[in-house]
Design a protein around this motif. Sequence first.
Motif, PDB file in Angstrom:
ATOM      1  N   TRP A   1      -6.851  56.242 151.517  1.00 27.03           N
ATOM      2  CA  TRP A   1      -6.181  55.229 150.716  1.00 27.03           C
ATOM      3  C   TRP A   1      -7.210  54.284 150.071  1.00 27.03           C
ATOM      4  O   TRP A   1      -7.157  53.995 148.881  1.00 27.03           O
ATOM      5  CB  TRP A   1      -5.179  54.459 151.571  1.00 27.03           C
ATOM      6  CG  TRP A   1      -4.800  53.118 151.029  1.00 27.03           C
ATOM      7  CD1 TRP A   1      -4.966  51.913 151.645  1.00 27.03           C
ATOM      8  CD2 TRP A   1      -4.191  52.825 149.758  1.00 27.03           C
ATOM      9  NE1 TRP A   1      -4.507  50.904 150.832  1.00 27.03           N
ATOM     10  CE2 TRP A   1      -4.033  51.436 149.665  1.00 27.03           C
ATOM     11  CE3 TRP A   1      -3.786  53.619 148.687  1.00 27.03           C
ATOM     12  CZ2 TRP A   1      -3.483  50.803 148.563  1.00 27.03           C
ATOM     13  CZ3 TRP A   1      -3.229  52.992 147.566  1.00 27.03           C
ATOM     14  CH2 TRP A   1      -3.084  51.601 147.519  1.00 27.03           C
ATOM     15  N   ARG A   2      -8.178  53.816 150.856  1.00 30.29           N
ATOM     16  CA  ARG A   2      -9.185  52.906 150.325  1.00 30.29           C
ATOM     17  C   ARG A   2      -9.995  53.582 149.213  1.00 30.29           C
ATOM     18  O   ARG A   2     -10.253  52.984 148.160  1.00 30.29           O
ATOM     19  CB  ARG A   2     -10.123  52.428 151.443  1.00 30.29           C
ATOM     20  CG  ARG A   2     -11.055  51.300 150.988  1.00 30.29           C
ATOM     21  CD  ARG A   2     -12.076  50.940 152.049  1.00 30.29           C
ATOM     22  NE  ARG A   2     -13.013  52.037 152.218  1.00 30.29           N
ATOM     23  CZ  ARG A   2     -13.170  52.729 153.347  1.00 30.29           C
ATOM     24  NH1 ARG A   2     -12.461  52.441 154.414  1.00 30.29           N
ATOM     25  NH2 ARG A   2     -14.027  53.722 153.409  1.00 30.29           N
TER      26      ARG A   2
ATOM     27  N   ASP B   1      -5.855  48.009 157.469  1.00 33.41           N
ATOM     28  CA  ASP B   1      -5.060  48.189 156.256  1.00 33.41           C
ATOM     29  C   ASP B   1      -4.563  46.838 155.738  1.00 33.41           C
ATOM     30  O   ASP B   1      -4.650  46.555 154.536  1.00 33.41           O
ATOM     31  CB  ASP B   1      -3.876  49.117 156.548  1.00 33.41           C
ATOM     32  CG  ASP B   1      -3.033  49.385 155.314  1.00 33.41           C
ATOM     33  OD1 ASP B   1      -3.569  49.969 154.346  1.00 33.41           O
ATOM     34  OD2 ASP B   1      -1.856  48.992 155.313  1.00 33.41           O
TER      35      ASP B   1
ATOM     36  N   PHE C   1       1.583  53.380 157.450  1.00 31.54           N
ATOM     37  CA  PHE C   1       1.152  52.215 158.221  1.00 31.54           C
ATOM     38  C   PHE C   1       2.342  51.341 158.601  1.00 31.54           C
ATOM     39  O   PHE C   1       2.401  50.838 159.729  1.00 31.54           O
ATOM     40  CB  PHE C   1       0.107  51.416 157.444  1.00 31.54           C
ATOM     41  CG  PHE C   1      -1.199  52.133 157.329  1.00 31.54           C
ATOM     42  CD1 PHE C   1      -2.095  52.141 158.381  1.00 31.54           C
ATOM     43  CD2 PHE C   1      -1.525  52.834 156.188  1.00 31.54           C
ATOM     44  CE1 PHE C   1      -3.292  52.823 158.299  1.00 31.54           C
ATOM     45  CE2 PHE C   1      -2.723  53.521 156.087  1.00 31.54           C
ATOM     46  CZ  PHE C   1      -3.607  53.519 157.147  1.00 31.54           C
TER      47      PHE C   1
ATOM     48  N   HIS D   1      -6.360  55.653 156.236  1.00 30.91           N
ATOM     49  CA  HIS D   1      -6.909  54.404 155.705  1.00 30.91           C
ATOM     50  C   HIS D   1      -8.104  54.693 154.794  1.00 30.91           C
ATOM     51  O   HIS D   1      -8.225  54.119 153.699  1.00 30.91           O
ATOM     52  CB  HIS D   1      -7.323  53.485 156.849  1.00 30.91           C
ATOM     53  CG  HIS D   1      -7.966  52.217 156.391  1.00 30.91           C
ATOM     54  ND1 HIS D   1      -7.249  51.190 155.816  1.00 30.91           N
ATOM     55  CD2 HIS D   1      -9.260  51.818 156.400  1.00 30.91           C
ATOM     56  CE1 HIS D   1      -8.081  50.210 155.495  1.00 30.91           C
ATOM     57  NE2 HIS D   1      -9.294  50.573 155.847  1.00 30.91           N
TER      58      HIS D   1
END
Length: 197
Positions: free
Chosen positions: A68-69, A128, A108, A65
Amino acid sequence: MTPFSATRPARERLLAAAGELFYESGIAATGVDAVLARAGVSPATMYAHFAGKDGLVAAYLEDRHTTWRQTWDAVLAECTDPVDRLLSLFDAVARYRQHQGNHRGCAFLAAATELPSGHPGQRWLAADTRLLTDRLRELAAAAGLPGPEDVAATLLLCYDGALSGYARAATTPVLPGGDPIDRARRLAADWIAARTA
């Protein structure tokens, strides 16, 4: 694959090994012994860092996460046009996949089908979803599009569909329409253009 270099910290090796194995084979199908063997650490070392497999799964999802962020943040920082900022979701996925080598769909979405209610990893699945829905709604509003909630829901559907397309491509190498994320971005752009026409 061979075990990771022993010069890397044990926690880092465990997360890297778990990340590869959980993504490649699934969380339920991956035993702790396989993670330990790939990471080159003992059970005692793992339990010193994580509260068993559930803790390791949660840490794996948290790590994904965060990466990805950060990827999406970087792509957004390069965009100035409001619609391009909204469509940056798809550009961020392309960049994430390029850097992470992910070719089996969304970790996810896969984890959501495996983790029971109350599992500590559920926190990161919820994070997410919040990131996606809140950011898309905010970007849609900033772009002046009517119905930001609807825009966010529609783009999220395109996003989820594209990531599922990668999972399908793992078993069916040639799919019509090219790369799923490129196709989803084009569909989303066309939908936005029609909505604002």
